[in-house]
Design an enzyme around this catalytic site. Structure first.
Site, mmCIF file in Angstrom:
data_model
loop_
_atom_site.group_PDB
_atom_site.id
_atom_site.type_symbol
_atom_site.label_atom_id
_atom_site.label_comp_id
_atom_site.label_asym_id
_atom_site.label_seq_id
_atom_site.Cartn_x
_atom_site.Cartn_y
_atom_site.Cartn_z
ATOM 1 N N ASP A 8 72.402 -2.642 -2.812
ATOM 2 C CA ASP A 8 73.025 -1.396 -2.051
ATOM 3 C C ASP A 8 72.092 -1.016 -0.929
ATOM 4 O O ASP A 8 70.968 -1.411 -0.891
ATOM 5 C CB ASP A 8 73.348 -0.315 -2.806
ATOM 6 C CG ASP A 8 71.976 0.218 -3.567
ATOM 7 O OD1 ASP A 8 71.037 -0.656 -3.766
ATOM 8 O OD2 ASP A 8 71.642 1.508 -4.076
ATOM 9 N N ASP B 276 65.238 -3.373 3.565
ATOM 10 C CA ASP B 276 65.516 -2.783 2.188
ATOM 11 C C ASP B 276 66.819 -2.745 1.659
ATOM 12 O O ASP B 276 67.689 -1.936 2.077
ATOM 13 C CB ASP B 276 65.180 -1.368 2.512
ATOM 14 C CG ASP B 276 65.111 -0.287 1.036
ATOM 15 O OD1 ASP B 276 65.103 -1.057 0.161
ATOM 16 O OD2 ASP B 276 65.053 0.737 1.561
ATOM 17 N N GLU C 229 70.212 1.190 -6.639
ATOM 18 C CA GLU C 229 68.981 1.592 -6.794
ATOM 19 C C GLU C 229 68.654 2.646 -5.800
ATOM 20 O O GLU C 229 68.176 3.655 -6.065
ATOM 21 C CB GLU C 229 68.267 0.485 -6.003
ATOM 22 C CG GLU C 229 66.525 0.747 -6.232
ATOM 23 C CD GLU C 229 65.902 1.553 -5.044
ATOM 24 O OE1 GLU C 229 64.852 2.114 -5.454
ATOM 25 O OE2 GLU C 229 66.687 1.679 -3.947
ATOM 26 N N GLU C 230 69.673 3.074 -4.677
ATOM 27 C CA GLU C 230 69.295 3.914 -3.930
ATOM 28 C C GLU C 230 69.747 5.267 -4.277
ATOM 29 O O GLU C 230 69.507 6.531 -3.873
ATOM 30 C CB GLU C 230 70.018 3.637 -2.517
ATOM 31 C CG GLU C 230 69.278 2.486 -1.754
ATOM 32 C CD GLU C 230 67.860 2.628 -1.000
ATOM 33 O OE1 GLU C 230 67.441 3.828 -1.429
ATOM 34 O OE2 GLU C 230 67.274 1.792 -0.381
ATOM 35 N N ASP D 6 59.668 -6.202 -8.652
ATOM 36 C CA ASP D 6 60.825 -5.533 -7.772
ATOM 37 C C ASP D 6 60.324 -5.375 -6.346
ATOM 38 O O ASP D 6 59.136 -5.650 -6.129
ATOM 39 C CB ASP D 6 60.849 -4.410 -8.796
ATOM 40 C CG ASP D 6 62.273 -3.563 -8.311
ATOM 41 O OD1 ASP D 6 62.931 -4.052 -7.323
ATOM 42 O OD2 ASP D 6 62.191 -2.370 -8.740
ATOM 43 N N HIS E 65 65.407 3.071 5.983
ATOM 44 C CA HIS E 65 66.081 4.283 5.660
ATOM 45 C C HIS E 65 66.354 4.887 7.204
ATOM 46 O O HIS E 65 66.984 5.908 7.265
ATOM 47 C CB HIS E 65 65.516 5.355 4.705
ATOM 48 C CG HIS E 65 65.659 4.588 3.299
ATOM 49 N ND1 HIS E 65 65.555 5.596 2.339
ATOM 50 C CD2 HIS E 65 65.646 3.547 2.753
ATOM 51 C CE1 HIS E 65 65.734 5.057 1.012
ATOM 52 N NE2 HIS E 65 65.694 3.658 1.413
#
Ligand SMILES: [Zn+2]
Length: 485
Positions: A120, A153, A187-188, A214, A457
């Site tokens: 995601d 990411d 995750e986000e 991770d 982001h």
């Protein structure tokens, strides 16, 4: 008098000698005789796969009603079809839309390991699309760079792992340890239905991992002043977070006859006090180890400081505190983020509120932060309201075979580099996975330069094909070494 001068001179000469000798001894470890691997990957095909992966709009919005379920399902179908070896030779459990693969190892005596990433991505801020040189969900590959949301990411992580496993399966590799691969879908937004469900599943099936890997840190290029070598910072912990409201109360009234102090001026003073009194931190434990390793690669003058904390510890801490990046490694940070006061221009507020977000260093906890802030600002007119928070994760050990295997894997791909434990200042799914792993590491085996950071982001997220290929080799070596014993 003459005797005193002599004594002072002798002390000065002696201290200078100690500083110089300690600095000379503060050298990088000699590069072990490591053969760099030669792995032949189909670079065009790999790049094409990452481009395709970016085109799925697997966006995690804050509100779940905006989620495009179909895009997630399409990504899952695409991953299964694109990696048939993985899909046929590993077993797959779907936990909501998170994919959990299990690659059975040959030695049941060995504890399993987990490699994980998330597919995601965060949304593109509406209205900022035109600022992207190449559209965020087109997956365009231009001049050796792949553009789009998730390039860093963390679709590069997920695709890198799938490519690595595919390569190893085709190569006939058989792991001794059982390997789990988890590709998270939320995750986000904290991983409540992905990583949390995987963690619960592993617990139910009585799996305690030796370690997990991770997303997290990278191999930093040019990120530390004066350090020319790549620095693989393998994060061994992640910070916690707490948000507090600083609330000032007053009688209010008409703004034409204001008292000397109002809720706003009291609040301003409280915020200033917080600003002037950072939460105590320092160079110890994890932070000390990290800077001890990295400083060995610095120029002589900087190295001299780190090699002689007996003389320069205050100076070092002052310098590190001056930069936002290094300050965040040393302490719990204080960030006022929101303000509110009166509802009208001519009305004095009866309540003024400043919201302050603290990112908690492993040395502190939510209670100690509330106590510190209350101590610093509370008065007759100021109170502190707790909006809630979470502590930092446990700090995983870095003197383990697993940490060394990851470090060794990086040297086999990248040559003579610095490897240090690091602290993650943002959050990851490892806050869940850490509950079923003896040690939880957070590290992507990709090179990251200072100019790439704004893509996280942000706008114009991209990765170079060369970086992606090297990182995939990194995953291949991590799996080879990490699952061998
Ligand atoms: Zn991420």
């Amino acid at each position: 008098m003459k005797k005193l001068t002599l004594v002072i001179t002798a002390v000065l000469i002696l201290s200078t000698a100690v500083v110089v000798i300690r600095t000379l001894l503060h050298a990088p470890p000699p590069f072990a005789d490591i053969t760099q691997v030669n792995i032949d990957l189909d670079e065009l095909a790999l790049a094409e796969h990452l481009s395709q992966a970016i085109t799925f709009q697997t966006v995690s919005h804050q509100s779940s009603s905006e989620k495009q379920d179909l895009e997630f399902q399409r990504f899952i179908d695409w991953a299964k079809a694109t990696y048939p070896e993985v899909n046929s030779q590993l077993s797959l459990v779907m936990l909501n839309q998170t994919m959990l693969y299990k690659w059975q190892g040959s030695d049941n005596q060995l504890q399993p390991i987990l490699l994980t990433g998330h597919y995601d991505v965060v949304p593109v801020i509406p209205g900022s699309e035109h600022k992207w040189t190449h559209p965020p969900f087109a997956g365009e590959s231009v001049n050796g760079e792949i553009w789009g949301r998730g390039a860093l990411d963390d679709k590069s992580g997920v695709i890198g792992m799938l490519e690595a496993v595919t390569y190893l399966l085709k190569d006939g590799f058989k792991p001794a340890r059982t390997i789990y691969l988890s590709f998270g879908h939320d995750e986000e937004i904290g991983g409540p239905e992905g990583a949390a469900a995987v963690t619960a599943f592993l617990k139910e099936t009585q799996v305690q991992l030796a370690w997990s890997l991770d997303e997290g840190s990278f191999l930093f290029k040019g990120m530390f002043p004066g350090v020319n070598t790549l620095v693989a910072a393998i994060n061994v912990a992640e910070k916690g977070s707490i948000t507090l409201d600083i609330v000032a109360t007053a009688a209010g009234g008409h703004s034409s006859m204001p008292p000397s102090n109002s809720a706003i001026t009291d609040l301003a003073q409280a915020i200033t006090r917080l600003h002037e009194n950072p939460i105590p931190g320092g160079l110890e434990g994890l932070s000390a180890k990290m800077f001890d390793v990295i400083s060995r690669y610095m120029p002589f003058s900087t190295k001299a400081l780190f090699a002689n904390p007996w003389l320069f510890s205050q100076l070092i801490e002052k310098q590190l505190s001056a930069s936002p990046t290094t300050n965040a490694m040393l302490r719990t940070t204080t960030a006022p983020t929101m303000l509110s006061g009166s509802i009208k221009t001519n009305v004095l507020p009866i309540e003024a509120v400043a919201t302050v977000n603290f990112r908690i260093h492993p040395r502190d906890n939510t209670e100690s932060i509330v106590a510190f802030v209350t101590d610093t600002v509370a008065s007759d007119t100021i109170t502190v309201r707790n909006r809630g928070g979470v502590n930092a994760s446990a700090v995983s050990a870095w003197d383990t075979p697993a940490f060394e295997q990851i470090a060794q894997s990086m040297r086999e791909v990248y040559g003579d580099i610095a490897v240090a434990p690091g602290l993650m200042v943002a959050g990851s799914d490892s806050k869940h996975y850490g509950k079923v792993a003896d040690n939880a590491y957070r590290f992507n085996p990709f090179v990251l330069a200072a100019e790439d950071v704004s893509g996280f982001h942000g706008t114009n997220e991209k990765i170079s094909v060369a970086t992606f290929i090297q990182g995939t080799k990194g995953y291949i070596q991590i799996i080879r070494n990490g699952s061998s014993h």
